[in-house]
Motif scaffolding. Structure first.
Motif, short mmCIF file in Angstrom:
data_model
loop_
_atom_site.label_atom_id
_atom_site.label_comp_id
_atom_site.label_asym_id
_atom_site.label_seq_id
_atom_site.Cartn_x
_atom_site.Cartn_y
_atom_site.Cartn_z
N SER A 4 0.82 -1.21 0.00
CA SER A 4 0.00 0.00 0.00
C SER A 4 0.85 1.26 0.00
N LEU A 5 2.12 1.14 0.44
CA LEU A 5 3.04 2.28 0.42
C LEU A 5 3.70 2.47 -0.94
N GLY A 6 3.59 1.45 -1.80
CA GLY A 6 4.16 1.58 -3.13
C GLY A 6 5.06 0.45 -3.57
N ALA A 7 5.29 -0.56 -2.71
CA ALA A 7 6.12 -1.70 -3.12
C ALA A 7 5.42 -2.49 -4.22
N SER A 8 6.13 -2.75 -5.31
CA SER A 8 5.54 -3.53 -6.40
C SER A 8 5.71 -5.03 -6.18
N ALA A 9 6.62 -5.40 -5.28
CA ALA A 9 6.81 -6.80 -4.91
C ALA A 9 7.33 -6.86 -3.49
N CYS A 10 6.98 -7.94 -2.77
CA CYS A 10 7.46 -8.16 -1.41
C CYS A 10 8.11 -9.53 -1.35
N ILE A 11 9.28 -9.59 -0.74
CA ILE A 11 10.08 -10.81 -0.69
C ILE A 11 10.37 -11.15 0.77
N ASP A 12 10.02 -12.35 1.17
CA ASP A 12 10.33 -12.81 2.53
C ASP A 12 11.83 -13.11 2.59
N ARG A 13 12.54 -12.44 3.46
CA ARG A 13 13.99 -12.62 3.50
C ARG A 13 14.38 -14.05 3.85
N ARG A 14 13.49 -14.78 4.54
CA ARG A 14 13.80 -16.17 4.88
C ARG A 14 13.69 -17.09 3.68
N GLU A 15 13.02 -16.61 2.63
CA GLU A 15 12.88 -17.41 1.41
C GLU A 15 13.78 -16.90 0.29
N LEU A 16 14.57 -15.86 0.60
CA LEU A 16 15.49 -15.31 -0.40
C LEU A 16 16.79 -16.12 -0.35
N VAL A 17 17.02 -16.89 -1.39
CA VAL A 17 18.19 -17.77 -1.43
C VAL A 17 19.23 -17.20 -2.38
N PHE A 18 20.43 -17.01 -1.87
CA PHE A 18 21.55 -16.52 -2.69
C PHE A 18 22.39 -17.70 -3.15
N SER A 19 22.89 -17.61 -4.37
CA SER A 19 23.65 -18.73 -4.95
C SER A 19 25.04 -18.86 -4.36
N GLY A 20 25.57 -17.77 -3.83
CA GLY A 20 26.94 -17.80 -3.34
C GLY A 20 27.97 -17.57 -4.43
N LYS A 21 27.52 -17.41 -5.67
CA LYS A 21 28.45 -17.17 -6.79
C LYS A 21 28.96 -15.73 -6.74
N PRO A 22 30.17 -15.49 -7.24
CA PRO A 22 30.66 -14.11 -7.29
C PRO A 22 29.80 -13.21 -8.16
N MET A 23 29.15 -13.81 -9.18
CA MET A 23 28.23 -13.08 -10.06
C MET A 23 27.02 -13.96 -10.31
N ASP A 24 25.87 -13.32 -10.44
CA ASP A 24 24.66 -14.06 -10.73
C ASP A 24 23.81 -13.22 -11.68
#
Length: 332
Positions: A194-214
């Motif tokens: 409602s404040l203007g975010a076009s998407a919301c991401i749960d940080r607990r479900e945000l998985v990083f690959s660990g690669k130097p570049m992605d």
């Protein structure tokens, strides 16, 4: 003018221990400065809660009045740039660190750090913004000074359920950016949208690959977290994007590589709002009162309190139970 007695939330650290509470003091005892202000509003930031409880080393001298933000009306000035009746504000600039802050019915500002209230903002609105909104807008100013544009892609805002995060969503979306809000509080997602975010991401479900570049996912980021979050975001930023870092909720260190910087020319920008140069302050407040003014300030300000209620506010904030911005209203 004759010294005036007033109430303030004053913090001590002496032989009797660390303590803060309401006291009556005189304007003659305030920190030196050129501009005496009848305070109308201040705000509560995490830094204020740490200082008010002694759970963080914020003050560099004692005793001092708490509160890193303040706004009010000039009652006396020895600087010709300010006259009685002028509406002014001050954020950071040593308040509640090296000089008395905004948790008093009067405050004395150094003229160099005193900002005339810009047309387009009320005193209350300026304190809903306070250091949190100033920080978010300063980040955007620095990013755009370094050629950030909406065309680069969405901006990730971490710690999106906090004061800086909420205001950043509103400010960045108002400036034409898509905002992807990252938060561990999924129950707040509808509010963030409602404040203007076009998407919301749960940080607990945000998985990083660990690669130097992605694969590039974001055009840039405003990071309130640091630590593993910052390390994970950098490989996901598009070429020439900026990551502005303004917080360390996830730790002061991060493990990364040079690859995002030397392959994609990603820039990491430090945002230090407390000591921002005067010319930058004026630019930020001009934008906050104009084309970047958040559209939802009344909704983001979820609580208005008195000086007497500050101890309870501090404890709730440090326990992670606060939501939105808390404004402190002084007697006016």
């Amino acid at each position: 003018m004759t010294d005036l007695d007033f109430r303030a939330f004053r913090i001590h650290n002496d032989g009797s221990g660390y303590r803060g509470g309401i006291e009556t003091m005189s304007t003659g005892a305030l920190s030196a400065g050129q501009v005496l202000v009848k305070t109308a509003y201040s705000s509560v930031n995490y830094k204020d809660a740490l200082a008010g409880t002694g759970k963080g080393k914020i003050l560099r001298q004692y005793p001092l009045n708490g509160g890193i933000d303040a706004a009010g009306v000039v009652v006396a000035s020895t600087d010709p740039k300010f006259k009685e009746g002028d509406a002014v504000l001050c954020t950071g600039s040593g308040l509640s660190e090296t000089r008395d802050g905004g948790y008093g019915e009067y405050a004395r500002f150094d003229a160099h750090w005193t900002i005339p209230l810009p047309a387009g903002l009320s005193l209350r609105e300026s304190m809903v913004l306070g250091t949190a909104g100033f920080t978010a807008a300063l980040a955007l100013l620095q990013m755009e000074d370094n050629r950030q544009t909406p065309a680069l892609g969405p901006i990730a805002v971490t710690g999106a359920s906090g004061g800086v995060g909420m205001l950043a969503i509103d400010i960045f979306s108002r400036a034409g950016y898509q905002v992807h809000a990252i938060s561990g509080k999924a129950d707040h997602f509808d509010f963030l949208r409602s404040l203007g975010a076009s998407a919301c991401i749960d940080r607990r479900e945000l998985v990083f690959s660990g690669k130097p570049m992605d694969s590039a996912r974001f055009g840039g980021a405003l990071d309130n977290v640091g630590g593993a979050m910052l390390a994970g975001l950098l490989p996901l930023v598009a070429p020439y994007g900026n990551v502005a870092i303004c917080g360390n909720a996830g730790g002061i260190g991060f493990d990364s590589t040079v690859m995002p910087f030397i392959i994609r020319s990603v820039s990491l920008l430090g945002v230090a709002s407390a000591g921002t140069a005067r010319d930058q302050r004026e630019r930020v407040w001009e934008r906050l009162a104009g084309d970047w003014k958040p559209r939802h300030l009344d909704r983001i300000a979820t609580r208005e309190v008195s000086l007497d209620q500050l101890p309870d506010v501090f404890e709730r904030m440090l326990a992670g139970e606060s939501f939105g911005r808390t404004v402190v209203r002084h007697e006016v």
